[in-house]
Design a protein around this motif. Structure first.
Motif, short mmCIF file in Angstrom:
data_model
loop_
_atom_site.label_atom_id
_atom_site.label_comp_id
_atom_site.label_asym_id
_atom_site.label_seq_id
_atom_site.Cartn_x
_atom_site.Cartn_y
_atom_site.Cartn_z
N UNK A 29 -9.30 2.36 -0.50
CA UNK A 29 -8.30 1.45 -1.05
C UNK A 29 -6.89 2.02 -1.06
N UNK A 30 -6.75 3.32 -0.85
CA UNK A 30 -5.43 3.95 -0.89
C UNK A 30 -5.08 4.41 -2.29
N UNK A 31 -3.91 5.03 -2.41
CA UNK A 31 -3.43 5.46 -3.71
C UNK A 31 -2.07 4.84 -3.99
N UNK A 32 -1.76 4.76 -5.27
CA UNK A 32 -0.50 4.16 -5.71
C UNK A 32 0.66 5.06 -5.31
N UNK A 75 -4.05 11.27 3.40
CA UNK A 75 -3.29 12.53 3.41
C UNK A 75 -3.61 13.37 2.18
N UNK A 76 -3.66 12.73 1.03
CA UNK A 76 -3.96 13.45 -0.22
C UNK A 76 -5.35 14.07 -0.17
N UNK A 77 -6.33 13.32 0.30
CA UNK A 77 -7.69 13.86 0.38
C UNK A 77 -7.80 14.97 1.41
N UNK A 134 5.50 1.15 -5.51
CA UNK A 134 5.72 0.46 -4.24
C UNK A 134 4.41 -0.08 -3.65
N UNK A 135 3.34 0.03 -4.37
CA UNK A 135 2.05 -0.47 -3.90
C UNK A 135 1.12 0.66 -3.50
N UNK A 136 0.00 0.27 -2.90
CA UNK A 136 -1.00 1.26 -2.49
C UNK A 136 -0.85 1.57 -1.01
N UNK A 137 -1.17 2.82 -0.67
CA UNK A 137 -1.07 3.26 0.71
C UNK A 137 -2.36 3.96 1.14
N UNK A 138 -2.97 3.46 2.21
CA UNK A 138 -4.16 4.10 2.76
C UNK A 138 -3.80 5.44 3.39
N UNK A 139 -2.65 5.50 4.04
CA UNK A 139 -2.21 6.75 4.68
C UNK A 139 -1.98 7.83 3.63
#
Length: 122
Positions: free
Chosen positions: A65-68, A86-88, A77-82
């Protein structure tokens, strides 16, 4: 939480045992410092696999789902899958690097002492 723990345990044990069995013909002829280093490498790979498996199982939602994404002021600004991927990825890499000193430091020190014949004789 249980799923992440069990996945990590199964990954760690299966990879460590698999590596030890797979490389058994090579490691049977080894002793002392070389065997210590190979054993440490196999265990490090098992720990790294456990960390990666645990992170992916526990943080699968962030991957799907991405992160905020927020700025310094807290505006969303919403959620980002990228950003989630990247965080994981960065977390998995850091969890692979963190145990290196603890695992390789003593093993390499002991291997060095064995090569110099500075270890106590039994």
């Amino acid at each position: 939480m249980f799923k992440g723990y069990m996945g990590a345990v199964l990954a760690s044990i299966s990879i460590s045992v698999g590596l030890n069995k797979g490389f058994a013909p090579l490691t049977r002829r080894m002793s002392g410092a070389k065997m210590l280093i190979f054993s440490t490498i196999f265990n490090w790979i098992g720990v790294s696999a456990a960390n990666a498996t645990n992170i992916m199982l526990m943080r699968n939602k962030e991957l799907k789902e991405g992160i905020q994404v927020k700025d310094e002021t807290g505006k969303s600004y919403g959620k980002s899958l990228i950003a989630g991927k990247t965080a994981l990825t960065q977390t998995v890499i850091s969890r692979m690097i963190i145990p290196c000193c603890v695992m390789f430091g003593p093993a390499l020190s002991l291997a060095f002492l064995k090569m110099k014949n500075k270890t106590p004789k039994n």
